[in-house]
Design a protein around this motif. Structure first.
Motif, PDB file in Angstrom:
ATOM      1  N   ALA A  95       0.829  -1.205   0.000  1.00 23.70           N
ATOM      2  CA  ALA A  95       0.000   0.000   0.000  1.00 23.70           C
ATOM      3  C   ALA A  95       0.867   1.260   0.000  1.00 23.70           C
ATOM      4  O   ALA A  95       0.592   2.217  -0.739  1.00 23.70           O
ATOM      5  CB  ALA A  95      -0.923  -0.006   1.221  1.00 23.70           C
ATOM      6  N   VAL A  96       1.929   1.267   0.795  1.00 20.37           N
ATOM      7  CA  VAL A  96       2.811   2.434   0.858  1.00 20.37           C
ATOM      8  C   VAL A  96       3.541   2.629  -0.475  1.00 20.37           C
ATOM      9  O   VAL A  96       3.704   3.765  -0.951  1.00 20.37           O
ATOM     10  CB  VAL A  96       3.817   2.285   2.017  1.00 20.37           C
ATOM     11  CG1 VAL A  96       4.836   3.412   1.990  1.00 20.37           C
ATOM     12  CG2 VAL A  96       3.087   2.280   3.354  1.00 20.37           C
ATOM     13  N   MET A  97       3.979   1.536  -1.116  1.00 18.32           N
ATOM     14  CA  MET A  97       4.649   1.637  -2.407  1.00 18.32           C
ATOM     15  C   MET A  97       3.702   2.170  -3.476  1.00 18.32           C
ATOM     16  O   MET A  97       4.099   2.940  -4.358  1.00 18.32           O
ATOM     17  CB  MET A  97       5.199   0.281  -2.825  1.00 18.32           C
ATOM     18  CG  MET A  97       6.426  -0.160  -2.039  1.00 18.32           C
ATOM     19  SD  MET A  97       7.794   1.014  -2.181  1.00 18.32           S
ATOM     20  CE  MET A  97       8.091   0.982  -3.946  1.00 18.32           C
ATOM     21  N   THR A  98       2.435   1.780  -3.394  1.00 20.55           N
ATOM     22  CA  THR A  98       1.436   2.296  -4.340  1.00 20.55           C
ATOM     23  C   THR A  98       1.261   3.799  -4.158  1.00 20.55           C
ATOM     24  O   THR A  98       1.209   4.558  -5.133  1.00 20.55           O
ATOM     25  CB  THR A  98       0.092   1.586  -4.141  1.00 20.55           C
ATOM     26  OG1 THR A  98       0.258   0.187  -4.351  1.00 20.55           O
ATOM     27  CG2 THR A  98      -0.952   2.122  -5.122  1.00 20.55           C
ATOM     28  N   LEU A  99       1.199   4.237  -2.912  1.00 22.70           N
ATOM     29  CA  LEU A  99       1.089   5.671  -2.631  1.00 22.70           C
ATOM     30  C   LEU A  99       2.332   6.424  -3.093  1.00 22.70           C
ATOM     31  O   LEU A  99       2.248   7.579  -3.520  1.00 22.70           O
ATOM     32  CB  LEU A  99       0.869   5.894  -1.135  1.00 22.70           C
ATOM     33  CG  LEU A  99      -0.475   5.421  -0.560  1.00 22.70           C
ATOM     34  CD1 LEU A  99      -0.486   5.589   0.952  1.00 22.70           C
ATOM     35  CD2 LEU A  99      -1.630   6.195  -1.190  1.00 22.70           C
ATOM     36  N   THR A 100       3.482   5.768  -3.008  1.00 23.68           N
ATOM     37  CA  THR A 100       4.728   6.397  -3.458  1.00 23.68           C
ATOM     38  C   THR A 100       4.742   6.575  -4.962  1.00 23.68           C
ATOM     39  O   THR A 100       5.275   7.567  -5.480  1.00 23.68           O
ATOM     40  CB  THR A 100       5.934   5.534  -3.023  1.00 23.68           C
ATOM     41  OG1 THR A 100       5.914   5.394  -1.601  1.00 23.68           O
ATOM     42  CG2 THR A 100       7.241   6.186  -3.443  1.00 23.68           C
ATOM     43  N   ASN A 101       4.144   5.627  -5.690  1.00 20.41           N
ATOM     44  CA  ASN A 101       4.151   5.684  -7.155  1.00 20.41           C
ATOM     45  C   ASN A 101       3.144   6.673  -7.724  1.00 20.41           C
ATOM     46  O   ASN A 101       3.297   7.128  -8.864  1.00 20.41           O
ATOM     47  CB  ASN A 101       3.875   4.298  -7.745  1.00 20.41           C
ATOM     48  CG  ASN A 101       5.000   3.321  -7.483  1.00 20.41           C
ATOM     49  OD1 ASN A 101       6.159   3.711  -7.395  1.00 20.41           O
ATOM     50  ND2 ASN A 101       4.672   2.045  -7.359  1.00 20.41           N
ATOM     51  N   ILE A 102       2.132   7.018  -6.952  1.00 17.60           N
ATOM     52  CA  ILE A 102       1.073   7.895  -7.472  1.00 17.60           C
ATOM     53  C   ILE A 102       1.604   9.255  -7.928  1.00 17.60           C
ATOM     54  O   ILE A 102       1.245   9.722  -9.019  1.00 17.60           O
ATOM     55  CB  ILE A 102      -0.045   8.066  -6.413  1.00 17.60           C
ATOM     56  CG1 ILE A 102      -0.846   6.770  -6.302  1.00 17.60           C
ATOM     57  CG2 ILE A 102      -0.972   9.227  -6.776  1.00 17.60           C
ATOM     58  CD1 ILE A 102      -1.924   6.804  -5.227  1.00 17.60           C
ATOM     59  N   PRO A 103       2.462   9.950  -7.152  1.00 14.99           N
ATOM     60  CA  PRO A 103       2.962  11.250  -7.630  1.00 14.99           C
ATOM     61  C   PRO A 103       3.710  11.173  -8.951  1.00 14.99           C
ATOM     62  O   PRO A 103       3.741  12.152  -9.702  1.00 14.99           O
ATOM     63  CB  PRO A 103       3.898  11.690  -6.495  1.00 14.99           C
ATOM     64  CG  PRO A 103       3.410  10.976  -5.287  1.00 14.99           C
ATOM     65  CD  PRO A 103       2.932   9.649  -5.789  1.00 14.99           C
ATOM     66  N   MET A 104       4.315  10.013  -9.269  1.00 13.07           N
ATOM     67  CA  MET A 104       5.056   9.882 -10.518  1.00 13.07           C
ATOM     68  C   MET A 104       4.132   9.680 -11.699  1.00 13.07           C
ATOM     69  O   MET A 104       4.422  10.109 -12.815  1.00 13.07           O
ATOM     70  CB  MET A 104       6.045   8.724 -10.413  1.00 13.07           C
ATOM     71  CG  MET A 104       7.082   8.897  -9.314  1.00 13.07           C
ATOM     72  SD  MET A 104       8.230   7.521  -9.211  1.00 13.07           S
ATOM     73  CE  MET A 104       9.053   7.652 -10.795  1.00 13.07           C
ATOM     74  N   THR A 105       2.996   9.005 -11.474  1.00 16.23           N
ATOM     75  CA  THR A 105       2.035   8.757 -12.548  1.00 16.23           C
ATOM     76  C   THR A 105       0.992   9.862 -12.662  1.00 16.23           C
ATOM     77  O   THR A 105       0.327   9.976 -13.692  1.00 16.23           O
ATOM     78  CB  THR A 105       1.325   7.411 -12.316  1.00 16.23           C
ATOM     79  OG1 THR A 105       0.674   7.426 -11.031  1.00 16.23           O
ATOM     80  CG2 THR A 105       2.323   6.265 -12.331  1.00 16.23           C
ATOM     81  N   ASN A 106       0.853  10.648 -11.619  1.00 18.30           N
ATOM     82  CA  ASN A 106      -0.115  11.744 -11.629  1.00 18.30           C
ATOM     83  C   ASN A 106       0.339  12.842 -12.584  1.00 18.30           C
ATOM     84  O   ASN A 106       1.514  13.207 -12.603  1.00 18.30           O
ATOM     85  CB  ASN A 106      -0.245  12.320 -10.218  1.00 18.30           C
ATOM     86  CG  ASN A 106      -1.498  13.145 -10.046  1.00 18.30           C
ATOM     87  OD1 ASN A 106      -2.547  12.805 -10.566  1.00 18.30           O
ATOM     88  ND2 ASN A 106      -1.382  14.225  -9.308  1.00 18.30           N
TER      89      ASN A 106
END
Length: 273
Positions: free
Chosen positions: A93-104
């Motif tokens: 879950a934390v890794m998914t949250l970390t990836n969101i700013p890069m894909t946003n």
């Protein structure tokens, strides 16, 4: 099939780098028209280094890039250590949250940060909240994921027995971190820091929404130049920035290749035993 792949790769690189080649050629052109090469000259570079306003803007960009990459590297490394210690669904879950700013999309991130800073300014009763600090915070924010995603693989590749051996030999946890863990993950830290620096140096979209009139970076100011004929000395500046970023990327790739070779040799030695 290999020939087709090579031809396709060459075509892709041509489309990627032709604009930069045209820009570099235009920076050495005597004339104003980039379509007609009227002779080789270094006058554009001389004019660039005489223009204190452009150099000041470049200095602002470098200040933000250096500070944001440094702070993001410290915070991102600490975050990577915390994420690495997690297990199961929490880590996913934390890794998914970390990836969101890069894909946003950057425009969404820029508008969101601008609204957050404006809301904070209203709460604190600050009329002109946008400036150096909001720009720095924004750059640190979008740089953090790049640091985390460069450090975590190095933590996963590290032999956990090394830390335990250091503790058994009398090191405190802090000493074990600086003498063992930090040494092992340093290539990832350096790669992440270089990537963060390059991303911060040429960022425009997010910076456009969070910058104020008191502190402006080069990409934001250059945007206003597109509304009128661009002076050739700007081509010279773009060329120098491209060369600097290219050198940094080459250094980053060399560090990664060196680390990979080192690990392969280490694995062969262990397999030989």
């Amino acid at each position: 099939m290999r020939k087709v792949n090579r031809v396709f790769t060459i075509i892709v690189f041509i489309f990627l780098y032709i604009p930069m080649i045209v820009l570099a050629v235009a920076s050495f052109n005597k004339g104003m028209d980039i379509a007609v090469f009227q002779g080789f000259t270094l006058d554009q570079y001389r004019e660039l280094f005489r223009d204190s306003s452009l150099l000041s803007l470049l200095g602002n960009s470098l200040i933000i890039a250096v500070l944001s990459s440094f702070v993001a590297t410290v915070l991102g490394t600490a975050a990577a250590l915390g994420i690495h210690s997690m297990r199961g669904r929490l880590r996913s879950a934390v890794m998914t949250l970390t990836n969101i700013p890069m894909t946003n999309p950057e425009i969404v991130t820029g508008v969101s940060l601008a609204l957050l800073f404006a809301f904070t300014g209203v709460l604190l009763r600050i009329h002109s909240v946008l400036g150096f600090w909001t720009l720095l915070i924004a750059h640190i924010t979008f740089n953090l994921p790049y640091i985390i995603l460069n450090v975590i693989p190095k933590l996963s590749q590290m032999d956990p027995d090394l830390t335990e051996a250091a503790l058994d030999l009398g090191c405190t946890p802090v000493q074990a971190f600086f003498k063992v863990v930090l040494h092992e993950i340093m290539p990832g830290i350096l790669s992440g820091a270089l990537m963060a620096f390059t991303m911060s140096l040429d960022d425009f979209v997010i910076s456009y929404f969070v910058t104020g009139s008191g502190f402006v970076t080069l990409p934001v100011e250059i945007y206003s130049y597109t509304k009128k004929p661009i002076q050739p000395k700007v081509y010279a500046m773009f060329t120098l920035i491209f060369v600097a970023i290219l050198v940094l990327m080459v250094i980053m790739n060399l560090l990664q290749a060196r680390d990979k070779t080192k690990r392969q040799k280490l694995m062969k030695r262990r397999a030989g035993r």
